[in-house]
Design an enzyme around this catalytic site. Structure first.
Site, PDB file in Angstrom:
ATOM      1  N   ARG A 156     -18.233  -2.807   9.935  1.00 10.40           N
ATOM      2  CA  ARG A 156     -16.881  -2.502  10.418  1.00 10.40           C
ATOM      3  C   ARG A 156     -16.821  -1.096  11.012  1.00 10.40           C
ATOM      4  O   ARG A 156     -17.464  -0.183  10.505  1.00 10.40           O
ATOM      5  CB  ARG A 156     -15.883  -2.610   9.248  1.00 10.40           C
ATOM      6  CG  ARG A 156     -15.311  -3.990   9.114  1.00 10.40           C
ATOM      7  CD  ARG A 156     -14.538  -4.214   7.855  1.00 10.40           C
ATOM      8  NE  ARG A 156     -13.552  -3.193   7.485  1.00 10.40           N
ATOM      9  CZ  ARG A 156     -12.743  -3.310   6.431  1.00 10.40           C
ATOM     10  NH1 ARG A 156     -12.777  -4.393   5.678  1.00 10.40           N
ATOM     11  NH2 ARG A 156     -11.898  -2.346   6.127  1.00 10.40           N
ATOM     12  N   ARG A 214       0.810  -1.217   0.000  1.00 10.40           N
ATOM     13  CA  ARG A 214       0.000   0.000   0.000  1.00 10.40           C
ATOM     14  C   ARG A 214       0.839   1.260   0.000  1.00 10.40           C
ATOM     15  O   ARG A 214       0.282   2.366   0.020  1.00 10.40           O
ATOM     16  CB  ARG A 214      -0.859   0.025   1.263  1.00 10.40           C
ATOM     17  CG  ARG A 214      -2.278  -0.413   1.029  1.00 10.40           C
ATOM     18  CD  ARG A 214      -2.882  -0.568   2.396  1.00 10.40           C
ATOM     19  NE  ARG A 214      -4.251  -0.204   2.419  1.00 10.40           N
ATOM     20  CZ  ARG A 214      -5.228  -1.096   2.567  1.00 10.40           C
ATOM     21  NH1 ARG A 214      -4.984  -2.367   2.663  1.00 10.40           N
ATOM     22  NH2 ARG A 214      -6.469  -0.698   2.634  1.00 10.40           N
ATOM     23  N   ARG A 270     -21.871  -1.979   3.452  1.00  6.46           N
ATOM     24  CA  ARG A 270     -21.226  -3.301   3.594  1.00  6.46           C
ATOM     25  C   ARG A 270     -21.542  -3.926   4.957  1.00  6.46           C
ATOM     26  O   ARG A 270     -21.578  -3.258   5.977  1.00  6.46           O
ATOM     27  CB  ARG A 270     -19.713  -3.162   3.461  1.00  6.46           C
ATOM     28  CG  ARG A 270     -18.988  -4.470   3.797  1.00  6.46           C
ATOM     29  CD  ARG A 270     -17.569  -4.485   3.348  1.00  6.46           C
ATOM     30  NE  ARG A 270     -16.753  -3.479   4.003  1.00  6.46           N
ATOM     31  CZ  ARG A 270     -15.467  -3.279   3.708  1.00  6.46           C
ATOM     32  NH1 ARG A 270     -14.883  -4.006   2.772  1.00  6.46           N
ATOM     33  NH2 ARG A 270     -14.783  -2.330   4.322  1.00  6.46           N
TER      34      ARG A 270
END
Ligand code: AP5
Length: 217
Positions: free
Chosen positions: A160, A88, A127
């Site tokens: 999350r 990343r 999500r």
């Protein structure tokens, strides 16, 4: 097959990795999943990582690089792997290149999941994940057939902590400033394949499977 899945948060990297490993026997290595598992178990790594993850920032390179050095030496990686969320930063990519040279392994490709920031916000705010088996759902695009429970294992679905809009926006900023330079890094090495990840999940999977490494498996 040795692939890197590169792309912004919510671009579908985890979703596609889960579909792909149903078809090809390779290891799915998600740095986010490894970190969340450590947070859940309360390990020293998890305690250190949590404050960065909750703030939408990257966990420091040295922590991630050491974690991946250990993971890539496990037996299951000899059959190939999908790296989901790693590298990343350019420092992580350079460290990976060194590790793979030492292990005498070569990357086949880096798949770039291209999607707009607005699609990311819509996908991540809807999500839901299964606490038990990790399956990924979306309240609109891919709802569980069992409502608030996982249709695969019956586990509880949850949102999350870093999928709140203000944290999603921070994660996007971090992606554009620290991770997007990897597009040039892997482009120069002739490894990049761009995929329009704004299409349906099945269309994205087909593009990945139609590439040379997909046909050879
Ligand atoms: P991580 O867990 O890796 O998060 P991320 O990269 O931000 O990616 P996501 O898991 O959010 O998204 P995804 O692309 O996998 O999308 P998904 O398939 O779930 O990292 C979390 C944190 O850990 C980081 O912020 C950082 O702090 C730390 N970290 C991890 N790796 C690190 C590293 N290398 N260095 C430093 N720190 C690190 O899909 C999203 C939603 O969209 C789902 O609901 C899904 O059902 C839906 N969806 C998927 N595809 C489609 C489609 N085609 N159409 C419609 N809906 C779709």
């Amino acid at each position: 097959m040795r692939l890197i899945f590169l792309g912004p948060p919510g671009s579908g990297k985890g979703t596609q990795a889960a579909k792909l490993i149903e078809k090809v026997q390779v290891a799915h290595i998600s740095t986010g999943d490894i970190l969340r598992e450590n947070v859940k178990m309360g390990t020293a790594l998890g305690v250190k990582a949590k404050e960065f993850m909750d703030a939408g920032k990257l966990v420091p390179d040295d922590v991630i690089i050491e974690m991946m050095r250990q993971r890539l030496q496990k037996d299951d990686c000899s059959r190939g792997f999908i790296l989901d969320g790693f590298p990343r930063t350019v420092a992580q990519a350079e460290a990976l290149e060194k590790m793979l040279n030492e292990l005498d392994m070569k990357l086949d490709a880096v798949i770039l999941f291209k999607v707009s920031d607005e699609v990311v916000v819509e996908r991540l705010s809807g999500r839901r994940g299964c606490r038990q088996c990790g399956a990924i759902y979306h309240i609109r695009f891919n709802p569980s057939l069992r409502g608030d429970s996982c249709q695969i294992c019956g586990g509880e679905l949850y949102q999350r902590d870093d999928d709140r809009e203000e944290v999603i926006r921070k994660r996007l900023d971090v992606y554009h400033s620290q991770t997007a330079p990897l597009v040039g890094y892997y482009g120069e090495r002739g490894l990049l394949l761009e995929v329009d990840a704004g299409r349906s999940s099945d269309e994205v999977l087909k593009t990945i499977l139609d590439a040379p490494w997909g046909r050879s498996e």
